[in-house]
Design a protein around this motif. Structure first.
Motif, PDB file in Angstrom:
ATOM      1  N   GLU A 105       0.824  -1.207   0.000  1.00  0.00           N
ATOM      2  CA  GLU A 105       0.000   0.000   0.000  1.00  0.00           C
ATOM      3  C   GLU A 105       0.858   1.256   0.000  1.00  0.00           C
ATOM      4  N   ARG A 106       2.092   1.146   0.469  1.00  0.00           N
ATOM      5  CA  ARG A 106       2.979   2.311   0.529  1.00  0.00           C
ATOM      6  C   ARG A 106       4.097   2.269  -0.505  1.00  0.00           C
ATOM      7  N   LEU A 107       4.526   1.051  -0.829  1.00  0.00           N
ATOM      8  CA  LEU A 107       5.715   0.916  -1.673  1.00  0.00           C
ATOM      9  C   LEU A 107       5.511  -0.231  -2.645  1.00  0.00           C
ATOM     10  N   GLN A 108       5.521   0.116  -3.951  1.00  0.00           N
ATOM     11  CA  GLN A 108       5.334  -0.894  -4.996  1.00  0.00           C
ATOM     12  C   GLN A 108       6.570  -1.027  -5.891  1.00  0.00           C
ATOM     13  N   PHE A 109       7.683  -0.392  -5.494  1.00  0.00           N
ATOM     14  CA  PHE A 109       8.948  -0.518  -6.238  1.00  0.00           C
ATOM     15  C   PHE A 109       8.738  -0.256  -7.738  1.00  0.00           C
ATOM     16  N   PRO A 110       8.287   0.956  -8.094  1.00  0.00           N
ATOM     17  CA  PRO A 110       7.988   1.232  -9.511  1.00  0.00           C
ATOM     18  C   PRO A 110       9.218   1.086 -10.394  1.00  0.00           C
ATOM     19  N   GLY A 111       9.074   0.299 -11.456  1.00  0.00           N
ATOM     20  CA  GLY A 111      10.189   0.102 -12.372  1.00  0.00           C
ATOM     21  C   GLY A 111      11.258  -0.816 -11.831  1.00  0.00           C
ATOM     22  N   LEU A 112      10.892  -1.817 -11.032  1.00  0.00           N
ATOM     23  CA  LEU A 112      11.876  -2.744 -10.474  1.00  0.00           C
ATOM     24  C   LEU A 112      12.595  -3.496 -11.590  1.00  0.00           C
ATOM     25  N   THR A 113      13.927  -3.570 -11.499  1.00  0.00           N
ATOM     26  CA  THR A 113      14.725  -4.262 -12.509  1.00  0.00           C
ATOM     27  C   THR A 113      15.544  -5.422 -11.947  1.00  0.00           C
ATOM     28  N   TRP A 114      15.755  -5.469 -10.624  1.00  0.00           N
ATOM     29  CA  TRP A 114      16.645  -6.504 -10.088  1.00  0.00           C
ATOM     30  C   TRP A 114      16.517  -6.560  -8.570  1.00  0.00           C
ATOM     31  N   LEU A 115      16.616  -7.769  -8.020  1.00  0.00           N
ATOM     32  CA  LEU A 115      16.748  -7.982  -6.578  1.00  0.00           C
ATOM     33  C   LEU A 115      18.103  -8.618  -6.299  1.00  0.00           C
ATOM     34  N   GLU A 116      18.728  -8.223  -5.191  1.00  0.00           N
ATOM     35  CA  GLU A 116      20.020  -8.797  -4.813  1.00  0.00           C
ATOM     36  C   GLU A 116      20.118  -8.896  -3.301  1.00  0.00           C
ATOM     37  N   GLY A 117      20.339 -10.103  -2.796  1.00  0.00           N
ATOM     38  CA  GLY A 117      20.557 -10.301  -1.376  1.00  0.00           C
ATOM     39  C   GLY A 117      22.028 -10.232  -1.023  1.00  0.00           C
TER      40      GLY A 117
END
Length: 851
Positions: A803-815
């Motif tokens: 509801e607060r954060l939708q990560f607009p334009g997400l391209t990559w996740l890294e742990g």
């Protein structure tokens, strides 16, 4: 009883108790302070996870800026891909206002064409964006249609609602040509609450009273289709025309709660238009044919900048003019060879005018008859890199940080303060009346970097490892020593050859100098998992002919050296007339976990996939063992025919170097370091000999025609491969998460996951079982969020608030494989975000306390 011992014991105990209470009190203050000040993307922890931005502060066009005419004099900016922001004057930091929108909401990052403030309604702000408007069926696949929309907020940008302009199918182009020269296209009537006009690129002028539907304004205005270059020479739509460029009101011609009578609208290719009856009818008052921006002073004088981008003086006159009592006067500060991208007038002081062009600021105190000129010096160092230029600039801001001005605005709350924006960000002077006004960058929490990938080589921090490395557009990337400290320098590969076709631009260079002086992007990056000092990146020069940009490091990203060579082939032109030399450009690269000299490169453009075993000194074509038979109509001048034995290109990887498709990876746990994985859009391939030869793995059951598939190798187990398939921005429905436990020979979908856009691994409770993170949906969720699994995908814990954060334009996740509960998200136009628990933060709290 020994009184002295008793007193000493009592005092010692009291001191320990006091210290304990002080420690607890301090910790509570730090946690409270940390939550209230540092958190911007998500103000409340989700399962103890907090989200905010990696501190980078740069690179992203701030195309416009407006200030409320009344207290508290709110400042809003618009950006080409990174949403809108409001400035928090108390804390001198920017607040992002559009993080709650998802990738599909605006077709990627959230670009803003224009921002307007309602002078009659405190807290009301409008923004023109591209937004999904309806769905349709495309051969059995549900997709979104997009169109321009004006969204409205009555609480200073905290929440937004649509105005229904989207139903009119209006085109907006926040990241198209003229984005930094035109506007504001969206303007609220200064006398009539809720009355808004929008000047569009291709669809004319529109009006909305906040109650009924939007109406197109005619009354004599030109038909948009009659404007020059409305269509391309081939008859297709031209999205780059500026069209109707701005709206301006003469407030003095209205009364409270009544529409303003005199309105101006600029029409590029047609000139200035004026209405004296609140928009019912219009007359062409010309000025010049190509108006860009305009503003009306309190005495009714109209100031307008005119011009076209292109070859100097060829397309149209370029000038700054004023219109007063029916007469135009040229007041250009520096002649007519510059585009004055913005003009502003001091509130209630009509004689004080300012304008900008490139890196020059002009100020007049007599309505433009005389001007004082200042050259903006906004870089960190001068050309020789020996002298500080602007102490407010991060160390990596080079001389281009002074150029490309977009907007200028005299603050109505404090006329000595003047705001200025360009392709790097926002600056302000607190005393424009000084003999040499000092402009300082105001970039805290303004993160508009266009990020492709984040990498976290697992070199321990106490042994000199960086928090993260990044591969980004516009400025290649960074080594982020600490995620809360602005990097002092960017990635600057030495010995990178110049493009010989641009020798005219670089006559004295054989190699690009350090720091790298131009705009360039890294499309991919990888590191040697077992030797984390080594990493490599590939990319492209963004204005000198898409020239290959690349580099390798052996010191955890501190220094980078260009490859000694790049893959190249002699290919035939499409008509078969002659051959040309093709170079590998952009695309993806993977590095062996044990042998950094062994890499595979699958370029976007140029050559077919290649591999190297000597660190890039030489490259060889990758061979496909399971290749199709030689075509019966074999034509040696057909490049596809000539490569029928080669590892095939991946469609998603060849669309554009601006789009990163993560279709290549190395197996992190192959003890020989020779296993690589590849996906060409329909078939999974694997190589067990360092990328020389490839075999087919799974070749059915995958989603198809997707632009961003991702291969991720489990860093703790050999042959354990995972694939996510992010939706294309127009796709309504998502895709499953895929898993292979046999090195890609077979894949199965993961039943616990409804849809998965991206996947990554991070350090878990043991070395053999990492944590998994996905961005997607589980348990019937209707919005995407980031989830963590501590048991390899059997169950999931949500760690972000959709509801607060939708990560607009997400391209990559890294742990991070060194620290549990630490994960990064790379975004289009919103930089890099961190998700972490408080246990990850003691060092960072100390850093913030001592800034």
């Amino acid at each position: 009883m020994d009184t002295s011992n008793f007193i000493r014991t009592f005092l010692y105990s009291l001191r320990r108790i006091s210290f304990l209470f002080l420690s607890i009190f301090t910790a509570l203050i730090l946690i409270t302070w940390n939550n209230s000040i540092l958190l911007s993307a998500s103000s409340n922890p989700i399962n103890n996870f907090h989200w905010r931005s990696v501190n980078i502060q740069g690179m992203g066009y701030v195309t416009g800026l407006v200030v409320s005419p009344s207290a508290p004099y709110d400042v809003y900016i618009r950006t080409d891909v990174g949403g809108a922001y409001r400035f928090n004057r108390d804390k001198n930091r920017w607040l992002p206002l559009m993080d709650m929108f998802d990738t599909s909401f605006s077709g990627g990052g959230v670009g803003v064409e224009s921002v307007a403030i309602d002078p009659q309604k405190n807290g009301r702000v409008y923004a023109a964006i591209n937004r999904r408007s309806r769905t349709f069926d495309d051969n059995g696949k549900l997709k979104y249609k997009y169109s321009g929309e004006v969204i409205v907020s009555d609480n200073r940008g905290k929440t937004w609602r649509p105005s229904n302009l989207g139903s009119k199918n209006i085109f907006v182009g926040p990241n198209e040509a003229y984005r930094s020269d035109t506007g504001e296209r969206l303007v609220a009537d200064p006398n009539q609450e809720g009355l808004v006009y929008f000047a569009s690129r291709r669809d004319g002028l529109w009006r909305w009273d906040g109650k009924s539907d939007w109406q197109q304004v005619s009354g004599g205005l030109p038909d948009p289709s009659s404007l020059p270059k409305y269509k391309k020479s081939n008859g297709k739509i031209n999205k780059k025309i500026p069209g109707f460029t701005f709206v301006a009101f003469d407030k003095s011609t209205g009364a409270p709660n009544q529409p303003t009578q005199t309105i101006y609208v600029g029409v590029h290719g047609s000139g200035m238009w004026q209405s004296r009856d609140a928009g019912k009818s219009w007359n062409n008052i010309v000025g010049e044919k190509n108006p860009l921006r305009g503003v009306v002073a309190s005495d009714g004088t109209l100031y307008v900048s005119f011009g076209s981008r292109g070859k100097k003086g060829k397309k149209s006159p370029r000038s700054l003019k004023k219109y007063q009592q029916g007469k135009w006067t040229d007041i250009s500060p520096d002649g007519n060879d510059k585009v004055y991208s913005s003009v502003t007038v001091q509130a209630n002081q009509p004689n004080i005018v300012m304008a900008v062009s490139g890196k020059y600021v002009y100020r007049s105190e007599d309505s433009g008859r005389n001007w004082r000129k200042q050259t903006m010096e906004m870089s960190a160092k001068n050309k020789s890199l020996t002298q500080d230029v602007n102490t407010s600039a991060p160390g990596y801001y080079h001389e281009d940080a002074s150029s490309g001005a977009a907007a200028i605005f005299i603050d109505p709350g404090n006329p000595k303060q003047v705001w200025w924006t360009n392709g790097w960000g926002v600056a302000r002077t607190d005393d424009v009346t000084a003999s040499n006004p000092d402009y300082k960058w105001l970039m805290e929490n303004l993160e508009e970097l266009d990020a492709n990938m984040v990498r976290v080589p697992p070199k321990p921090k106490d042994e000199g490892g960086a928090d993260l490395l990044s591969a980004v557009h516009d400025t290649i990337g960074f080594r982020h020593v600490e995620r809360y400290q602005v990097p002092n320098s960017k990635i600057n590969p030495i010995n990178l050859p110049i493009n010989p076709d641009f020798k005219w631009a670089n006559p004295k260079w054989q190699h690009y100098p350090i720091p790298f002086p131009h705009v360039a992007g890294a499309t991919a990056m990888d590191y040697a998992y077992k030797k984390p000092d080594y990493a490599a990146f590939v990319g492209f020069h963004q204005w000198q002919g898409n020239w290959p940009v690349h580099g390798i490091t052996n010191d955890n990203g501190k220094t980078w050296t260009a490859f000694a060579s790049v893959p190249e082939e002699n290919l035939w032109k499409s008509d078969g007339s002659e051959q040309y030399k093709a170079f590998a450009i952009g695309g993806q690269i993977a590095m062996s976990p044990t042998n950094p000299q062994n890499m595979v490169w699958t370029p976007t453009w140029g050559t077919w996939p290649h591999y190297t075993k000597d660190g890039g000194r030489t490259w060889e074509l990758a061979f496909n063992f399971d290749h199709p038979p030689r075509p019966d109509d074999y034509d040696p001048k057909n490049n596809d025919h000539a490569h029928y034995e080669a590892l095939p290109k991946a469609w998603s990887n060849t669309i554009s170097p601006w789009l990163s498709s993560y279709i290549l990876a190395a197996d992190r746990q192959d003890p020989k370091g020779e296993t690589f994985y590849y996906f060409n859009g329909s078939t999974f391939f694997y190589s067990n000999d360092g990328g020389s030869n490839w075999r087919k793995g799974a070749d059915s059951g995958f989603p198809n025609w997707l632009i961003r598939p991702t291969i991720v190798s489990n860093p703790t187990q050999q042959g354990d491969v995972w694939m996510s398939f992010a939706r294309n921005p127009e796709d309504v429905n998502g895709n499953k998460l895929y898993h292979s436990s046999d090195g890609g020979r077979t894949f199965n979908t993961v039943s616990s996951v409804d849809t998965c856009e991206f996947i990554t691994f991070g350090k878990g409770k043991s070395d053999k079982q990492p944590y998994m993170y996905i961005f997607g949906r589980v348990n019937g969720a209707t919005k995407d969020a980031i989830y963590k699994s501590e048991n390899m995908g059997k169950t999931w814990i949500r760690i972000s608030d959709p509801e607060r954060l939708q990560f607009p334009g997400l391209t990559w996740l890294e742990g991070d494989m060194r620290t549990p509960n630490l994960v990064y998200a790379a975004l289009t136009g919103r930089g890099i975000m961190i998700g972490e628990t408080l246990s990850c933060q003691p060092q960072e709290l100390s850093l913030y306390l001592h800034r």
